[in-house]
Design a protein around this motif. Structure first.
Motif, PDB file in Angstrom:
ATOM      1  N   VAL A   1      37.219  48.106  35.617  1.00 38.01           N
ATOM      2  CA  VAL A   1      38.309  47.514  34.830  1.00 38.01           C
ATOM      3  C   VAL A   1      38.794  46.225  35.476  1.00 38.01           C
ATOM      4  O   VAL A   1      38.911  45.182  34.825  1.00 38.01           O
ATOM      5  CB  VAL A   1      39.473  48.515  34.665  1.00 38.01           C
ATOM      6  N   PHE A   2      39.048  46.261  36.761  1.00 35.02           N
ATOM      7  CA  PHE A   2      39.529  45.065  37.445  1.00 35.02           C
ATOM      8  C   PHE A   2      38.462  43.974  37.507  1.00 35.02           C
ATOM      9  O   PHE A   2      38.780  42.786  37.448  1.00 35.02           O
ATOM     10  CB  PHE A   2      40.027  45.414  38.851  1.00 35.02           C
ATOM     11  N   PHE A   3      37.212  44.380  37.622  1.00 34.16           N
ATOM     12  CA  PHE A   3      36.126  43.399  37.605  1.00 34.16           C
ATOM     13  C   PHE A   3      36.127  42.619  36.293  1.00 34.16           C
ATOM     14  O   PHE A   3      36.076  41.386  36.290  1.00 34.16           O
ATOM     15  CB  PHE A   3      34.781  44.097  37.803  1.00 34.16           C
ATOM     16  N   MET A   4      36.194  43.324  35.169  1.00 31.52           N
ATOM     17  CA  MET A   4      36.161  42.645  33.878  1.00 31.52           C
ATOM     18  C   MET A   4      37.372  41.737  33.687  1.00 31.52           C
ATOM     19  O   MET A   4      37.255  40.597  33.220  1.00 31.52           O
ATOM     20  CB  MET A   4      36.094  43.669  32.747  1.00 31.52           C
ATOM     21  N   LEU A   5      38.555  42.234  34.060  1.00 36.20           N
ATOM     22  CA  LEU A   5      39.759  41.428  33.890  1.00 36.20           C
ATOM     23  C   LEU A   5      39.713  40.173  34.757  1.00 36.20           C
ATOM     24  O   LEU A   5      40.127  39.091  34.326  1.00 36.20           O
ATOM     25  CB  LEU A   5      40.991  42.264  34.243  1.00 36.20           C
ATOM     26  N   GLN A   6      39.215  40.310  35.975  1.00 33.12           N
ATOM     27  CA  GLN A   6      39.122  39.151  36.860  1.00 33.12           C
ATOM     28  C   GLN A   6      38.117  38.125  36.335  1.00 33.12           C
ATOM     29  O   GLN A   6      38.366  36.910  36.405  1.00 33.12           O
ATOM     30  CB  GLN A   6      38.728  39.580  38.269  1.00 33.12           C
ATOM     31  N   GLN A   7      36.992  38.593  35.817  1.00 35.51           N
ATOM     32  CA  GLN A   7      36.002  37.665  35.266  1.00 35.51           C
ATOM     33  C   GLN A   7      36.597  36.879  34.102  1.00 35.51           C
ATOM     34  O   GLN A   7      36.361  35.678  33.966  1.00 35.51           O
ATOM     35  CB  GLN A   7      34.759  38.431  34.803  1.00 35.51           C
ATOM     36  N   GLN A   8      37.384  37.541  33.274  1.00 39.97           N
ATOM     37  CA  GLN A   8      38.063  36.840  32.178  1.00 39.97           C
ATOM     38  C   GLN A   8      39.037  35.798  32.722  1.00 39.97           C
ATOM     39  O   GLN A   8      39.134  34.696  32.190  1.00 39.97           O
ATOM     40  CB  GLN A   8      38.831  37.826  31.313  1.00 39.97           C
TER      41      GLN A   8
ATOM     42  N   ARG B   1      36.483  57.949  39.476  1.00 40.40           N
ATOM     43  CA  ARG B   1      37.779  57.265  39.514  1.00 40.40           C
ATOM     44  C   ARG B   1      37.637  55.846  40.059  1.00 40.40           C
ATOM     45  O   ARG B   1      38.123  54.880  39.463  1.00 40.40           O
ATOM     46  CB  ARG B   1      38.779  58.058  40.351  1.00 40.40           C
ATOM     47  N   ALA B   2      36.987  55.715  41.190  1.00 45.19           N
ATOM     48  CA  ALA B   2      36.807  54.389  41.784  1.00 45.19           C
ATOM     49  C   ALA B   2      35.915  53.521  40.904  1.00 45.19           C
ATOM     50  O   ALA B   2      36.172  52.319  40.749  1.00 45.19           O
ATOM     51  CB  ALA B   2      36.211  54.520  43.183  1.00 45.19           C
ATOM     52  N   ALA B   3      34.874  54.116  40.342  1.00 46.25           N
ATOM     53  CA  ALA B   3      33.950  53.353  39.496  1.00 46.25           C
ATOM     54  C   ALA B   3      34.677  52.783  38.285  1.00 46.25           C
ATOM     55  O   ALA B   3      34.519  51.596  37.942  1.00 46.25           O
ATOM     56  CB  ALA B   3      32.797  54.240  39.053  1.00 46.25           C
ATOM     57  N   PHE B   4      35.482  53.598  37.638  1.00 44.11           N
ATOM     58  CA  PHE B   4      36.192  53.151  36.444  1.00 44.11           C
ATOM     59  C   PHE B   4      37.248  52.107  36.797  1.00 44.11           C
ATOM     60  O   PHE B   4      37.330  51.048  36.154  1.00 44.11           O
ATOM     61  CB  PHE B   4      36.851  54.341  35.747  1.00 44.11           C
ATOM     62  N   SER B   5      38.044  52.361  37.797  1.00 40.38           N
ATOM     63  CA  SER B   5      39.095  51.427  38.207  1.00 40.38           C
ATOM     64  C   SER B   5      38.514  50.084  38.633  1.00 40.38           C
ATOM     65  O   SER B   5      38.983  49.018  38.204  1.00 40.38           O
ATOM     66  CB  SER B   5      39.906  52.029  39.356  1.00 40.38           C
ATOM     67  N   ASP B   6      37.491  50.118  39.476  1.00 34.51           N
ATOM     68  CA  ASP B   6      36.881  48.879  39.963  1.00 34.51           C
ATOM     69  C   ASP B   6      36.281  48.083  38.812  1.00 34.51           C
ATOM     70  O   ASP B   6      36.359  46.843  38.792  1.00 34.51           O
ATOM     71  CB  ASP B   6      35.804  49.175  40.999  1.00 34.51           C
TER      72      ASP B   6
ATOM     73  N   GLN C   1      46.880  47.072  36.221  1.00 34.73           N
ATOM     74  CA  GLN C   1      47.533  48.245  36.789  1.00 34.73           C
ATOM     75  C   GLN C   1      48.232  49.066  35.706  1.00 34.73           C
ATOM     76  O   GLN C   1      48.161  50.300  35.694  1.00 34.73           O
ATOM     77  CB  GLN C   1      48.534  47.804  37.861  1.00 34.73           C
ATOM     78  N   TYR C   2      48.907  48.378  34.801  1.00 32.96           N
ATOM     79  CA  TYR C   2      49.542  49.074  33.683  1.00 32.96           C
ATOM     80  C   TYR C   2      48.506  49.818  32.842  1.00 32.96           C
ATOM     81  O   TYR C   2      48.715  50.971  32.436  1.00 32.96           O
ATOM     82  CB  TYR C   2      50.283  48.069  32.791  1.00 32.96           C
ATOM     83  N   MET C   3      47.399  49.152  32.560  1.00 34.15           N
ATOM     84  CA  MET C   3      46.384  49.758  31.698  1.00 34.15           C
ATOM     85  C   MET C   3      45.761  50.995  32.352  1.00 34.15           C
ATOM     86  O   MET C   3      45.538  52.003  31.685  1.00 34.15           O
ATOM     87  CB  MET C   3      45.298  48.729  31.365  1.00 34.15           C
ATOM     88  N   LEU C   4      45.488  50.932  33.634  1.00 34.33           N
ATOM     89  CA  LEU C   4      44.906  52.089  34.306  1.00 34.33           C
ATOM     90  C   LEU C   4      45.868  53.275  34.267  1.00 34.33           C
ATOM     91  O   LEU C   4      45.443  54.426  34.104  1.00 34.33           O
ATOM     92  CB  LEU C   4      44.536  51.733  35.744  1.00 34.33           C
ATOM     93  N   GLN C   5      47.159  53.008  34.419  1.00 33.38           N
ATOM     94  CA  GLN C   5      48.132  54.093  34.315  1.00 33.38           C
ATOM     95  C   GLN C   5      48.162  54.660  32.897  1.00 33.38           C
ATOM     96  O   GLN C   5      48.198  55.883  32.705  1.00 33.38           O
ATOM     97  CB  GLN C   5      49.525  53.584  34.700  1.00 33.38           C
ATOM     98  N   ALA C   6      48.142  53.761  31.916  1.00 28.61           N
ATOM     99  CA  ALA C   6      48.171  54.217  30.522  1.00 28.61           C
ATOM    100  C   ALA C   6      46.912  54.990  30.154  1.00 28.61           C
ATOM    101  O   ALA C   6      46.973  55.964  29.389  1.00 28.61           O
ATOM    102  CB  ALA C   6      48.329  53.009  29.590  1.00 28.61           C
ATOM    103  N   PHE C   7      45.783  54.569  30.699  1.00 33.62           N
ATOM    104  CA  PHE C   7      44.523  55.239  30.389  1.00 33.62           C
ATOM    105  C   PHE C   7      44.448  56.638  31.005  1.00 33.62           C
ATOM    106  O   PHE C   7      43.744  57.511  30.486  1.00 33.62           O
ATOM    107  CB  PHE C   7      43.343  54.426  30.898  1.00 33.62           C
ATOM    108  N   SER C   8      45.155  56.850  32.096  1.00 32.66           N
ATOM    109  CA  SER C   8      45.021  58.121  32.812  1.00 32.66           C
ATOM    110  C   SER C   8      46.107  59.133  32.482  1.00 32.66           C
ATOM    111  O   SER C   8      45.881  60.340  32.602  1.00 32.66           O
ATOM    112  CB  SER C   8      45.009  57.872  34.323  1.00 32.66           C
ATOM    113  N   GLU C   9      47.290  58.662  32.079  1.00 32.78           N
ATOM    114  CA  GLU C   9      48.414  59.564  31.869  1.00 32.78           C
ATOM    115  C   GLU C   9      48.562  59.925  30.388  1.00 32.78           C
ATOM    116  O   GLU C   9      48.670  59.030  29.544  1.00 32.78           O
ATOM    117  CB  GLU C   9      49.713  58.921  32.360  1.00 32.78           C
TER     118      GLU C   9
END
Length: 225
Positions: free
Chosen positions: A99-106, A92-97, A186-194
């Protein structure tokens, strides 16, 4: 034995090295703010050097991108492999972190965003590093699905959809709403999990085949180690 001029590369003169570093520094700023669709003439203007000077060192924008972005692309591949390894213990932490890493780099470097979304024009070494990152992210997704971190119908290509969408957000809203990528993430992580109420359209077949082929190849490599 007498050393010929072809045996050892001559060091740059002090003024030439200053110009080279000024070009690289200026290019890093320009690429981060505007992406890779810029001209060498523009970079030369920002660097305060003549057009002839920049063309003597860098015959094309691509050659300058290779120098400026080499370390960042390598760190991106390293970070992808770290996320895949972390997912064995805390998916969970690996995937979430990640996702945010890639978005921040962009969000902080449009050239990085350009390269990971369209690496075809990049150098061979860049494509190799991006391929390494791709293999690691596929493994990360496999481990996230096995740990029920993401919904059953999540596909690796959904990360690519996310990155394309975020690229538009960053270019369209980056100056007026620089943190918009965080809310989007944050929206994407919710959509990916629910799980959704309706069935999703299947992912593009070509993307799914590429991910499956790379996953199979990576599995074979790990089995022979």
């Amino acid at each position: 034995m007498r050393t010929t001029t072809g045996d050892v590369a001559k060091p740059l003169r002090a003024d030439a090295e200053r110009n080279r570093q000024a070009i690289i520094s200026a290019a890093a700023r320009v690429f981060a703010e505007q992406g890779t669709s810029v001209t060498l003439e523009h970079v030369a203007s920002v660097a305060g050097v003549g057009v002839g000077t920049i063309y003597r060192r860098f015959p094309s924008v691509e050659s300058l991108v290779t120098v400026v972005m080499e370390q960042k692309i390598r760190l991106y591949a390293d970070r992808s492999e770290q996320a895949a390894a972390q997912a064995k213990g805390d998916a969970r932490a690996a995937f979430s972190d990640f996702v945010f890493f890639m978005l921040q780099q962009q969000a902080t470097d449009l050239a990085f965003s350009d390269l990971i979304l369209s690496p075809r024009g990049a150098s061979e070494s860049f494509r190799s590093e991006i391929g390494r990152a791709l293999d690691a992210s596929i493994l990360l997704v496999e481990r996230a699905k096995a740990a029920a971190v993401v919904r059953d119908d999540f596909d690796h290509s959904d990360l690519y959809l996310m990155l394309n969408a975020n690229a538009g957000i960053v270019r369209g809203m980056g100056r007026t709403a620089p943190d918009s990528w965080r809310r989007f993430g944050q929206y994407m992580l919710q959509a990916f999990s629910e799980p959704g109420a309706t069935e999703l359209v299947p992912p593009p077949g070509a993307w799914a085949r590429v991910a499956r082929a790379r996953s199979d190849a990576a599995s074979r490599r790990r089995a022979t180690r």
